[in-house]
Design an enzyme around this catalytic site. Sequence first.
Site, PDB file in Angstrom:
ATOM      1  N   SER A 102       0.820  -1.313   0.044  1.00 31.19           N
ATOM      2  CA  SER A 102      -0.033   0.030  -0.228  1.00 31.19           C
ATOM      3  C   SER A 102       0.809   1.346  -0.043  1.00 31.19           C
ATOM      4  O   SER A 102       0.353   2.437  -0.502  1.00 31.19           O
ATOM      5  CB  SER A 102      -1.015   0.071   1.159  1.00 31.19           C
ATOM      6  OG  SER A 102      -0.181  -0.322   2.426  1.00 31.19           O
ATOM      7  N   HIS A 111      -5.525  -3.852  -1.913  1.00 29.17           N
ATOM      8  CA  HIS A 111      -5.184  -3.008  -2.964  1.00 29.17           C
ATOM      9  C   HIS A 111      -5.062  -3.591  -4.345  1.00 29.17           C
ATOM     10  O   HIS A 111      -4.697  -2.845  -5.406  1.00 29.17           O
ATOM     11  CB  HIS A 111      -3.880  -2.122  -2.718  1.00 29.17           C
ATOM     12  CG  HIS A 111      -4.126  -1.030  -1.586  1.00 29.17           C
ATOM     13  ND1 HIS A 111      -4.686   0.035  -1.985  1.00 29.17           N
ATOM     14  CD2 HIS A 111      -3.725  -1.028  -0.186  1.00 29.17           C
ATOM     15  CE1 HIS A 111      -4.535   0.928  -0.667  1.00 29.17           C
ATOM     16  NE2 HIS A 111      -4.108   0.006   0.206  1.00 29.17           N
ATOM     17  N   LYS A 144     -11.982  -0.413  -0.698  1.00 30.47           N
ATOM     18  CA  LYS A 144     -11.159   0.357  -1.492  1.00 30.47           C
ATOM     19  C   LYS A 144     -11.623   0.340  -2.885  1.00 30.47           C
ATOM     20  O   LYS A 144     -12.553   1.054  -3.014  1.00 30.47           O
ATOM     21  CB  LYS A 144      -9.767  -0.023  -1.409  1.00 30.47           C
ATOM     22  CG  LYS A 144      -9.233   0.178  -0.227  1.00 30.47           C
ATOM     23  CD  LYS A 144      -7.842  -0.505   0.214  1.00 30.47           C
ATOM     24  CE  LYS A 144      -7.435   0.089   1.641  1.00 30.47           C
ATOM     25  NZ  LYS A 144      -6.660  -0.937   2.283  1.00 30.47           N
TER      26      LYS A 144
HETATM   27  C1  LIG Z   1      -6.751  -1.044   3.903  1.00 32.37           C
HETATM   28  C2  LIG Z   1      -6.222  -2.494   3.920  1.00 32.37           C
HETATM   29  C3  LIG Z   1      -6.537  -3.535   4.793  1.00 32.37           C
HETATM   30  C4  LIG Z   1      -7.910  -2.938   5.831  1.00 32.37           C
HETATM   31  O1  LIG Z   1      -9.345  -2.961   4.871  1.00 32.37           O
HETATM   32  P1  LIG Z   1     -10.259  -1.961   5.615  1.00 32.37           P
HETATM   33  O2  LIG Z   1     -11.520  -2.770   4.804  1.00 32.37           O
HETATM   34  O3  LIG Z   1     -10.428  -0.628   5.119  1.00 32.37           O
HETATM   35  O4  LIG Z   1     -10.607  -2.432   6.913  1.00 32.37           O
HETATM   36  C5  LIG Z   1      -6.153  -4.707   4.985  1.00 32.37           C
HETATM   37  N1  LIG Z   1      -5.102  -5.199   4.414  1.00 32.37           N
HETATM   38  C6  LIG Z   1      -4.682  -4.398   3.482  1.00 32.37           C
HETATM   39  C7  LIG Z   1      -3.212  -4.899   2.942  1.00 32.37           C
HETATM   40  C8  LIG Z   1      -4.891  -3.092   3.296  1.00 32.37           C
HETATM   41  O5  LIG Z   1      -4.197  -2.313   2.508  1.00 32.37           O
END
Ligand SMILES: *Cc1c(COP(=O)(O)O)cnc(C)c1O
Length: 392
Positions: free
Chosen positions: A180, A208, A239
């Site tokens: 990320s 992502h 996301k």
């Molecule tokens: C953003 C993210 C999460 C968390 O996801 P949410 O749905 O926002 O709780 C988990 N794992 C990774 C790799 C992320 O980038």
Amino acid sequence: MSGLDYLAEELEQLKREGRYRLPAVWESGSDVWMELNGRRVLQLSSNNYLGFANHPDLKRAAADAVYRYGAGSGSVRTIAGTLKIHDELERELAAFKGTEAALVFQSGFTTNLGVFSTLLQDGDVVISDELNHASIIDGIRLSKAARKIYRHKDMNALEDVLRASGQYRKRFIVTDGVFSMDGDIAPLPAIVELAERYDAIVCVDDAHASGVLGRNGKGSTDHFNLHGRVHIQIGTLSKAIGVVGGYAAGSQALKEVLIHKARPFLFSTSHPPSVAASCLEAIRVLRSSSELVERMWSHAHGFRKALIQAGFDTGASETPIIPIIIGDAAATMHFSSRLLEEGVFAQGIVFPTVAADKGRIRLIITAAHSQDDLDFALEALKKVGRETGLIS
Ligand SMILES: *Cc1c(COP(=O)(O)O)cnc(C)c1O
């Protein structure tokens, strides 16, 4: 000092370290142009890769679900909180990911807490990339399994750990699909080969990567054509899918064990029907056309190329996540504030989220940005870049 007075000192400490920052409060909904302190600014920090957060079909699906099923689900999934719309979403997700089954959680974060605290047991070992997401780290912490961290994407280091892991009952390898902060892609084919050689279980967190990599955004397993060789695919609905939630996709047995044992699933209320309905609509839109995903990639490739041509350092980026490496924390935060004055919101990310000399602003280029938006962003970046001496 009494009571919670000591918290004031903790805040002072954050201020001394230049890390004190409260969230921006936006006056409009998630979009390409958003209102902040009465000004319209171009959003370059949102995870809304495909513009789904305010897609008309998703909004309509959410509104219809509210009128049909109400505002809330009323219960945890295992008591009275599994509505038909939740079940439909899981079927649609399994079809999308090419797996037997999928189980939805309230967020990506709780998915990782649930999956790792359930599957990792005493006597197992979990082997994790050093740049994996905080929710993976916390999920692992909730288990009694032994933990090994390997250097970012270093397959020799991973193999060293695997070779020395004979005494453990089971071996789990865990990686983000797309990282990320740098926007680079995990070497999943090499990980899968090592896993097969050393009898390990592979889990990829596509937070992502889902909606981004692979045909129609099916994720990193599809991108590398590794169907049937990745045991657990985690994804988020927060996301690229534009709403909120997370899921684990894999076998029916995986799903059923998680239903019985994953604590966030068992002890926290299920999604409101509107969330399930809009996520379902997003997956249907994705499966019906690859247009949005293709537009996002074309924007991202073009923008990264233009940044590099202008002299910026975009690090290891190979996805729509594009960092511009600046260096120390103060210079990074200054760059971000100057951009905001120019009408562009791009959040600075500094130590301890990234290494102390690798402060950066992190851009996410989406399908919803127009070419005019991207040109506007590039001009602002070049202007501030020249002014601060980052580029010449
Ligand atoms: C953003 C993210 C999460 C968390 O996801 P949410 O749905 O926002 O709780 C988990 N794992 C990774 C790799 C992320 O980038």
